[in-house]
Scaffold this motif. Structure first.
Motif, short mmCIF file in Angstrom:
data_model
loop_
_atom_site.label_atom_id
_atom_site.label_comp_id
_atom_site.label_asym_id
_atom_site.label_seq_id
_atom_site.Cartn_x
_atom_site.Cartn_y
_atom_site.Cartn_z
N UNK A 1 23.79 -74.01 -120.27
CA UNK A 1 22.53 -74.15 -121.01
C UNK A 1 21.68 -75.29 -120.44
N UNK A 2 22.32 -76.26 -119.84
CA UNK A 2 21.57 -77.36 -119.22
C UNK A 2 20.76 -76.85 -118.03
N UNK A 3 21.41 -76.01 -117.21
CA UNK A 3 20.72 -75.44 -116.05
C UNK A 3 19.56 -74.56 -116.53
N UNK B 1 30.04 -76.36 -116.03
CA UNK B 1 29.42 -77.18 -114.99
C UNK B 1 29.27 -76.41 -113.70
N UNK B 2 30.38 -76.19 -113.01
CA UNK B 2 30.35 -75.42 -111.77
C UNK B 2 31.60 -74.55 -111.73
N UNK B 3 31.80 -73.84 -112.82
CA UNK B 3 33.00 -73.03 -112.98
C UNK B 3 32.75 -71.59 -112.55
N UNK C 1 23.27 -81.92 -108.89
CA UNK C 1 23.42 -82.16 -110.34
C UNK C 1 22.71 -81.05 -111.13
N UNK C 2 23.10 -80.88 -112.38
CA UNK C 2 22.64 -79.72 -113.15
C UNK C 2 21.12 -79.61 -113.23
N UNK C 3 20.42 -80.75 -113.34
CA UNK C 3 18.96 -80.68 -113.50
C UNK C 3 18.25 -80.32 -112.20
N UNK C 4 19.02 -80.24 -111.10
CA UNK C 4 18.43 -79.95 -109.80
C UNK C 4 18.80 -78.56 -109.29
N UNK C 5 19.38 -77.74 -110.17
CA UNK C 5 19.83 -76.42 -109.73
C UNK C 5 18.82 -75.32 -110.01
N UNK C 6 17.66 -75.68 -110.52
CA UNK C 6 16.68 -74.65 -110.86
C UNK C 6 16.16 -73.93 -109.62
N UNK D 1 12.08 -75.82 -118.02
CA UNK D 1 11.21 -77.00 -118.01
C UNK D 1 10.43 -77.14 -116.71
N UNK D 2 10.83 -76.38 -115.68
CA UNK D 2 10.12 -76.44 -114.40
C UNK D 2 8.92 -75.50 -114.36
N UNK D 3 8.52 -75.03 -115.55
CA UNK D 3 7.39 -74.08 -115.69
C UNK D 3 7.73 -72.73 -115.08
#
Length: 202
Positions: free
Chosen positions: A96-98, A31-33, A67-72, A104-106
């Motif tokens: 892997x989520x990040x 996560x944030x390790x 959150x993970x989906x906002x770290x791109x 996915x953000x192109x």
């Protein structure tokens, strides 16, 4: 070897290896390790340079993560700082989520390696933890993990203690030194709770 001004990024990027070529971006799990548990990645840096990202909320990247989906956005800043037209990413576990959020953000992702992704999140695969644990009842590491209960997302001390007994079953097939290194690197409860927030519908 490529150089990068991490102070201007807001996230620390650790460069490993002295080989030539474009670096592979490495996203740790947890996560944030802090990525110390990865060690030197079996000296992969001798083959290709590695750029290991320290997420916001870890000691070398102070601050509160999203959150993970906002770290791109941080990952895109790393790409630009490295001067890469496209990237190769090696992501572990929660990282892997990040990586997928970034792809996915192109974003210009050329290659993507997902190591031990959470299968129940990534696919419709049923959770088989209970069945696997049942087959190994009586083993000390299994009994210890089962006794830990659900992760306590309120108490930092208990959260860390639970992680230490939950981790061993995940590294059964790894060498002893890898099992020891698994416990390196902090995982802050406050930051982990934010990273794993569930996005709302819509």
């Amino acid at each position: 070897m490529v150089r990068v001004d991490t102070a201007a990024l807001g996230v620390h990027v650790e460069l490993i290896g002295s080989s030539d070529g474009e670096p592979i971006i490495v996203l740790p799990g947890g996560g944030v390790r802090s990525p110390e548990y990865l060690g030197d990645l079996r000296r992969w840096g001798s083959v290709r340079p590695l750029a290991v990202v320290h997420y916001r909320g870890t000691p070398k990247s102070p601050g509160i993560p999203g959150p993970w989906w906002d770290q791109f956005a941080d990952l895109e800043a790393v790409r630009q700082a490295l001067g890469l037209d496209s990237v190769e990413i090696l992501a572990h576990s929660a990282g892997t989520r990040v990586a997928l959020a970034y792809a996915a953000s192109s974003a210009p992702v050329r290659r993507l390696a997902l190591v031990a992704p959470p299968a129940t999140w990534l696919t419709s695969t049923p959770d088989d933890v209970a069945a696997l644990a049942s087959d190994r009842r009586g083993e000390p590491v299994i009994e210890g993990a089962l006794s830990a209960g659900p992760l306590d997302m309120e108490d930092e001390t208990r959260f860390r203690a639970q992680q230490k007994v939950i981790a061993p079953p995940r590294i059964r097939a790894m060498e002893r030194r890898d099992a020891t290194s698994f416990f390196a690197g902090r995982n802050e409860l406050q930051c982990a709770a934010i990273v794993f927030l569930c996005p709302t519908a819509g």
